[in-house]
Enzyme design. Structure first.
Site, mmCIF file in Angstrom:
data_model
loop_
_atom_site.group_PDB
_atom_site.id
_atom_site.type_symbol
_atom_site.label_atom_id
_atom_site.label_comp_id
_atom_site.label_asym_id
_atom_site.label_seq_id
_atom_site.Cartn_x
_atom_site.Cartn_y
_atom_site.Cartn_z
ATOM 1 N N ASP A 160 0.854 -1.191 0.000
ATOM 2 C CA ASP A 160 0.000 0.000 0.000
ATOM 3 C C ASP A 160 0.887 1.238 0.000
ATOM 4 O O ASP A 160 0.910 2.023 0.952
ATOM 5 C CB ASP A 160 -0.906 -0.023 1.234
ATOM 6 C CG ASP A 160 -2.058 0.963 1.124
ATOM 7 O OD1 ASP A 160 -2.300 1.465 0.012
ATOM 8 O OD2 ASP A 160 -2.714 1.223 2.145
ATOM 9 N N GLU A 166 -6.051 4.632 -10.020
ATOM 10 C CA GLU A 166 -7.390 5.135 -9.685
ATOM 11 C C GLU A 166 -7.911 6.175 -10.670
ATOM 12 O O GLU A 166 -7.189 7.067 -11.105
ATOM 13 C CB GLU A 166 -7.364 5.733 -8.276
ATOM 14 C CG GLU A 166 -8.737 6.032 -7.715
ATOM 15 C CD GLU A 166 -8.809 5.782 -6.232
ATOM 16 O OE1 GLU A 166 -9.853 6.093 -5.643
ATOM 17 O OE2 GLU A 166 -7.834 5.279 -5.648
ATOM 18 N N LYS A 209 -8.905 1.348 -10.514
ATOM 19 C CA LYS A 209 -9.599 1.553 -9.242
ATOM 20 C C LYS A 209 -10.762 2.522 -9.438
ATOM 21 O O LYS A 209 -10.595 3.612 -9.979
ATOM 22 C CB LYS A 209 -8.638 2.107 -8.187
ATOM 23 C CG LYS A 209 -7.631 1.097 -7.705
ATOM 24 C CD LYS A 209 -6.717 1.672 -6.634
ATOM 25 C CE LYS A 209 -7.409 1.772 -5.300
ATOM 26 N NZ LYS A 209 -6.467 2.173 -4.225
ATOM 27 N N THR A 264 -12.824 0.175 -4.875
ATOM 28 C CA THR A 264 -12.313 0.687 -3.613
ATOM 29 C C THR A 264 -13.431 1.328 -2.793
ATOM 30 O O THR A 264 -14.550 1.487 -3.252
ATOM 31 C CB THR A 264 -11.172 1.689 -3.887
ATOM 32 O OG1 THR A 264 -10.518 2.015 -2.662
ATOM 33 C CG2 THR A 264 -11.681 2.951 -4.561
ATOM 34 N N PHE A 312 -12.369 -1.433 3.504
ATOM 35 C CA PHE A 312 -11.461 -0.572 4.266
ATOM 36 C C PHE A 312 -11.597 -0.816 5.770
ATOM 37 O O PHE A 312 -12.437 -0.223 6.445
ATOM 38 C CB PHE A 312 -11.747 0.897 3.937
ATOM 39 C CG PHE A 312 -11.047 1.390 2.702
ATOM 40 C CD1 PHE A 312 -10.914 0.592 1.590
ATOM 41 C CD2 PHE A 312 -10.516 2.667 2.662
ATOM 42 C CE1 PHE A 312 -10.261 1.047 0.445
ATOM 43 C CE2 PHE A 312 -9.857 3.133 1.529
ATOM 44 C CZ PHE A 312 -9.734 2.321 0.422
#
Length: 323
Positions: free
Chosen positions: A17, A91, A127, A151, A173
């Site tokens: 990450d 993303e 994403k 996401t 998350f």
């Protein structure tokens, strides 16, 4: 005995990450993931100063900030594909989270930029925020052999809707769910098995395995190594360099927590109305989804400030990268 990171890699695909090249080289994850916050941080690292300078040159030549951010993001992603053997997630602009057609156009544009850099679409996960529009965009992208990483997952209904659309991967998350409940209830800390973020991912995992979904579950947004350990056995986990370091330094035994034999008896189908109602009914999920979209947009704006060269804005953007 192998350290806990080595043990984890035997039961779960570990994803970095971070956009930090040196950290990725050190911990050797299978995949890596980026978002506007991570790209903003990466732009301040020594290894990316040449790319940042190139991007500022594009701005000065008259290219739009949006186009330059896409090119910079793909340039960083291209470098990451040289280090990890698996996927790099990239993303779509958070402002497009409620516009299916615009999100589709941007996703296809990002793939074209990667292909121009010699990186095939089979190496990239696009994403998208897990809004209803984002989920429908993912379903369309699949027809073009473009895989998606959905996401900002905060609840089972969101996750099911993504799986029904054929999303390649979802990112629930963990830490952000836990943060919300701590603030909402005044709870200082949770035993790991009672942690709402951990419970959410475990519920999604049980449901997906019971119903035979192929969509990959990748736990994200961890606040502690204990949270990572509590999801050992999940399909994938995306973990920060700090927590990867903690796991590497720990030579204790790591017990597998999730196995695909678990079951669930919850109703499976989620319509658009049910999806939208789930976010209205669950204050945590609705608030955190919108907050996450806002946060990614704010970091995109900070990156624009950095690239456009206004010194006051640049100082503010750099100062806030660690926030």
């Amino acid at each position: 005995m192998p350290n806990k990171l080595e043990q984890l890699k035997k039961m779960t695909v570990v994803v970095a990450d971070t956009g930090d090249i040196e950290a990725i080289k050190k911990y050797q994850p299978q995949d890596c993931t980026t978002n506007p916050s991570l790209i903003l941080k990466a732009a301040g690292l020594p290894g990316y100063q040449n790319l940042l300078g190139e991007a500022k040159g594009w701005i000065k030549s008259g290219e739009s900030a949006d186009d330059v951010i896409d090119k910079l993001t793909v340039s960083i992603g291209t470098e990451l594909t040289k280090i990890v053997p698996g996927y790099v997630s990239t993303e779509v602009d958070a402002r497009l989270s409620f516009d299916k057609d615009a999100a589709l156009a941007r996703a296809r544009h990002l793939i074209k930029l990667y292909e121009a850099n010699g990186v095939g679409r089979e190496r990239i996960l696009i994403k998208l925020a897990s809004t209803w529009e984002g989920i429908q965009a993912a379903e369309e992208l699949k027809k073009d052999d473009i895989r998606s990483n959905m996401t900002l997952i905060f609840g089972l209904e969101q996750a099911i809707a993504c799986a029904q659309a054929g999303a390649y991967l979802i990112s629930p998350f963990v830490g952000r769910i836990t943060d919300w409940y701590k603030k909402s209830t005044g709870t200082k800390d949770y035993p790991v098995d009672e942690d709402p973020g951990i419970q959410s991912v475990r519920e999604i995992y049980r449901h997906f395995k019971a119903h035979g979904y192929e969509t990959i579950i990748m736990g994200a947004s961890f606040r502690s190594a204990a949270q990572v350990e509590a999801l050992a056995g999940c399909d994938r986990l995306t973990v920060s360099p700090q927590l990867l370091g903690e796991l590497e330094a720990d030579e204790g035994n790591l017990k597998r927590q999730l196995t695909p034999t678990m079951g669930s008896d919850k109703e499976d189908k989620v319509s658009e109305a049910e999806y939208r109602w789930s976010l209205a009914e669950d204050a945590m999920a609705g608030e955190k989804l919108n907050e996450g979209i806002r946060s990614f947009h704010q970091d995109t704006q900070k990156l624009k400030d950095l690239l456009t060269g206004d010194q006051a804005q640049e100082k503010r953007a750099v100062a806030q990268t660690g926030a």
